[in-house]
Motif scaffolding. Sequence first.
Motif, short mmCIF file in Angstrom:
data_model
loop_
_atom_site.label_atom_id
_atom_site.label_comp_id
_atom_site.label_asym_id
_atom_site.label_seq_id
_atom_site.Cartn_x
_atom_site.Cartn_y
_atom_site.Cartn_z
N LEU A 127 -13.56 3.19 -0.63
CA LEU A 127 -13.84 1.83 -0.20
C LEU A 127 -12.79 1.28 0.76
CD1 LEU A 127 -15.12 0.31 -3.56
CD2 LEU A 127 -16.47 0.91 -1.55
N ILE A 128 -11.56 1.80 0.70
CA ILE A 128 -10.50 1.38 1.61
C ILE A 128 -9.67 2.60 2.00
CG2 ILE A 128 -10.32 -0.96 0.65
CD1 ILE A 128 -7.77 -0.01 -0.83
N THR A 129 -8.81 2.43 2.98
CA THR A 129 -7.79 3.43 3.28
C THR A 129 -6.42 2.75 3.24
OG1 THR A 129 -8.07 3.04 5.66
CG2 THR A 129 -9.28 4.89 4.68
N LEU A 130 -5.41 3.54 2.88
CA LEU A 130 -4.04 3.03 2.74
C LEU A 130 -3.10 3.84 3.61
CD1 LEU A 130 -4.00 2.74 -1.17
CD2 LEU A 130 -4.16 0.83 0.44
N ASP A 131 -1.94 3.27 3.89
CA ASP A 131 -0.94 4.00 4.67
C ASP A 131 0.08 4.70 3.78
OD1 ASP A 131 0.51 1.85 3.72
OD2 ASP A 131 1.05 1.05 5.69
N VAL A 132 -0.19 4.78 2.46
CA VAL A 132 0.68 5.49 1.52
C VAL A 132 -0.20 6.30 0.58
CG1 VAL A 132 2.63 3.89 1.56
CG2 VAL A 132 0.70 3.44 0.04
N LYS A 133 0.42 7.31 -0.06
CA LYS A 133 -0.26 8.15 -1.04
C LYS A 133 0.41 7.96 -2.40
CE LYS A 133 -2.89 10.23 2.06
NZ LYS A 133 -4.36 10.03 2.08
N PRO A 134 -0.35 8.08 -3.50
CA PRO A 134 0.24 7.84 -4.82
C PRO A 134 1.31 8.83 -5.21
CG PRO A 134 -2.01 8.68 -5.02
CD PRO A 134 -1.80 8.35 -3.58
N ASP A 135 1.28 10.05 -4.64
CA ASP A 135 2.28 11.06 -4.99
C ASP A 135 3.39 11.17 -3.94
OD1 ASP A 135 0.68 12.09 -3.00
OD2 ASP A 135 0.32 14.02 -3.97
N GLN A 136 3.50 10.17 -3.10
CA GLN A 136 4.52 10.17 -2.05
C GLN A 136 5.91 10.07 -2.67
OE1 GLN A 136 3.40 7.77 1.36
NE2 GLN A 136 5.51 7.00 1.53
N PRO A 137 6.83 10.99 -2.38
CA PRO A 137 8.17 10.97 -2.99
C PRO A 137 8.90 9.66 -2.72
CG PRO A 137 7.79 13.05 -1.86
CD PRO A 137 6.65 12.15 -1.47
N GLY A 138 9.52 9.12 -3.77
CA GLY A 138 10.33 7.92 -3.63
C GLY A 138 9.54 6.65 -3.43
N LEU A 139 8.24 6.68 -3.65
CA LEU A 139 7.41 5.50 -3.41
C LEU A 139 7.74 4.38 -4.39
CD1 LEU A 139 4.99 4.42 -1.76
CD2 LEU A 139 3.50 5.32 -3.55
N ASP A 140 7.93 3.18 -3.87
CA ASP A 140 8.17 2.01 -4.70
C ASP A 140 6.82 1.32 -4.92
OD1 ASP A 140 8.86 -0.34 -5.93
OD2 ASP A 140 10.47 -0.86 -4.53
N TYR A 141 6.21 1.58 -6.06
CA TYR A 141 4.87 1.06 -6.34
C TYR A 141 4.82 -0.46 -6.35
CZ TYR A 141 3.99 5.88 -7.75
OH TYR A 141 3.87 7.25 -7.76
N SER A 142 5.95 -1.09 -6.68
CA SER A 142 5.96 -2.55 -6.77
C SER A 142 5.84 -3.23 -5.42
CB SER A 142 7.24 -3.02 -7.47
OG SER A 142 8.38 -2.78 -6.66
N GLN A 143 6.00 -2.48 -4.34
CA GLN A 143 5.97 -3.07 -3.00
C GLN A 143 4.63 -2.86 -2.29
OE1 GLN A 143 8.57 -4.99 -1.91
NE2 GLN A 143 9.23 -4.61 -4.02
N ILE A 144 3.67 -2.22 -2.96
CA ILE A 144 2.38 -1.94 -2.32
C ILE A 144 1.42 -3.10 -2.58
CG2 ILE A 144 0.42 -0.35 -2.27
CD1 ILE A 144 2.40 1.80 -3.26
N THR A 145 0.87 -3.67 -1.52
CA THR A 145 -0.05 -4.80 -1.65
C THR A 145 -1.22 -4.62 -0.69
OG1 THR A 145 0.98 -6.14 0.10
CG2 THR A 145 1.94 -6.32 -2.12
N PRO A 146 -2.33 -5.31 -0.96
CA PRO A 146 -3.45 -5.25 -0.01
C PRO A 146 -3.06 -5.76 1.37
CG PRO A 146 -4.14 -6.25 -2.09
CD PRO A 146 -2.64 -6.12 -2.14
N GLU A 147 -2.22 -6.78 1.39
CA GLU A 147 -1.84 -7.39 2.66
C GLU A 147 -1.01 -6.45 3.53
OE1 GLU A 147 -2.86 -10.24 -0.41
OE2 GLU A 147 -1.29 -8.71 -0.40
N LYS A 148 -0.16 -5.62 2.91
CA LYS A 148 0.76 -4.77 3.67
C LYS A 148 0.25 -3.36 3.91
CE LYS A 148 4.45 -5.12 1.15
NZ LYS A 148 5.84 -4.96 0.68
N ASN A 149 -0.55 -2.82 2.98
CA ASN A 149 -0.80 -1.38 3.00
C ASN A 149 -2.25 -0.95 3.22
OD1 ASN A 149 1.62 -1.80 0.74
ND2 ASN A 149 2.02 -0.21 2.25
#
Length: 284
Positions: A159-181
Amino acid sequence: MFRRLITTTAALLATGLVLTGCGAANSGSTSTPDTSKPLRIMADVTPHSLLLKEAQKEGLLGDVKLDITEISGDIDPNQLVESGDLDANFFQHVPYLTDWNAKHTGSDLVALSPVHVEPLGLYSKKVKLDTVPDGAVVAIPADATNQARALFLLAQAGLITLDVKPDQPGLDYSQITPEKNVTGNPKNLSWLKIDRPQLAATLSDPKVTLSIINGNYAIEAGLVPTTDALALESADNNPYANVVAVKATLKDDPRVKKLNEALTSPQIQKFITDTFKGSVLPAK
């Protein structure tokens, strides 16, 4: 998420939390724990408390005794562990714990081994995945880490596409939002951010088309994730596996080690598979 406390101990814990807020609790205590005493642990009812009780029933804990309190009310189980009012808790995944530690200066809570995944699901009483209308409203978790998780599920569903992947090393999940990603939104979805315990109720809201609901709340609402969800997370390499959390000073406590061993044992993995039929999954 929270329910009525079922023991007097829980009421005392709630009082302890208030005292902690007033600076009266023993936060930061470095006293050596008495390993002959029961391990005090607070757990969500489903499936966490059930798994603890099954480990006891099957004798997987040896001589270790558990003093289990089930979560209820506006209580922060992490704060209770940090203050020393509890030895451990069992209700959260690692990204949530990481975010909590970051927001509480000086906290040193650590996660034990992954136990299980409560698959996040995409639900609707109004549409199917291939009939989602343009401009649909999607109810998603309000807290940062589960909000990211919801976006990954929507991307998995196409339904959407994102500029990050859930298994991306070092990903800060708390910073992912609809508005930014969110980089692609062909259905022009809009977001309604709701506290997790109330997400199941949005299925009956005429303004909401789709709702993303955590597995434990879905089960409590009478949903069967494996059959009712339009899209469902996989347990494979899932960063949102649920864990027991303790203070760093307690992670080598023999009682904690025995509990960790019991919850990750083949017997408990089989119990999860047989009992929940895919609605809760052993961590992989």
